[in-house]
Design an enzyme around this catalytic site. Structure first.
Site, PDB file in Angstrom:
ATOM      1  N   GLU A  66      -4.972 -19.190 -30.719  1.00 18.77           N
ATOM      2  CA  GLU A  66      -4.213 -18.189 -31.474  1.00 18.77           C
ATOM      3  C   GLU A  66      -2.822 -18.701 -31.837  1.00 18.77           C
ATOM      4  O   GLU A  66      -2.363 -18.573 -32.976  1.00 18.77           O
ATOM      5  CB  GLU A  66      -4.069 -16.897 -30.671  1.00 18.77           C
ATOM      6  N   CYS A  98      -0.183 -15.066 -26.035  1.00 19.96           N
ATOM      7  CA  CYS A  98      -0.539 -15.101 -27.458  1.00 19.96           C
ATOM      8  C   CYS A  98      -0.281 -13.751 -28.119  1.00 19.96           C
ATOM      9  O   CYS A  98       0.182 -13.697 -29.261  1.00 19.96           O
ATOM     10  CB  CYS A  98      -1.996 -15.508 -27.637  1.00 19.96           C
TER      11      CYS A  98
HETATM   12 ZN   LIG Z   1      -3.397 -17.397 -25.453  1.00 19.91          ZN
END
Ligand SMILES: [Zn+2]
Length: 138
Positions: A66, A98
């Site tokens: 990500e 993330c």
């Molecule tokens: Zn992550």
């Protein structure tokens, strides 16, 4: 790495993004965990940025798919995002780091999570649903 999607066909963008996420997942460098993840992030102009997880012998240096996709988008000057697709085995969700990273640019970003082992296991969620209490500076 980027790809361009024609926005006049926006209804199919989710499926297109999923395909990109599945494709880039095959290039994950995950020899330590064996857990491959692919991410595809759609920018507001129709360009998509992909990322895979890249692990390291010094585990703390590992970067998730990500954030890999997100940093590619930012480096290209694309900070307005419409959608994120993730491809992984067994389902799951982005890690907290993330989610915080994505929330910096798109706190309500829709997220599609695909279990590559189960064609019927598609989860539709969002960054704010997964991280309702993100950190912000006062
Ligand atoms: Zn992550």
């Amino acid at each position: 790495m980027s790809n361009k999607f024609e926005m006049n066909d926006f209804a199919d963008s989710g499926l297109w993004l999923i395909g990109l996420a599945i494709d880039v997942r095959s290039r994950a460098y995950c020899s330590y965990s064996g857990f491959a993840v692919g991410a595809a992030l759609l920018a507001s102009d129709g360009e998509a940025f992909v990322g895979c997880n890249v692990e390291n012998a010094s585990f703390g240096l590992t970067i998730c798919a990500e954030r890999n996709a997100a940093t590619s988008a930012v480096a290209a000057g694309k900070t307005e995002w419409l959608e994120l697709a993730l491809a992984l085995s067994g389902g799951g969700a982005p890690c907290g780091a993330c989610l915080q990273f994505l929330a910096e640019f798109a706190p309500r970003l829709p997220v599609i999570i695909v279990d590559v082992d189960d064609d019927n296991a598609v989860q539709f969620t969002s960054v704010d649903s997964l991280l309702p209490g993100r950190f912000t500076l006062p």
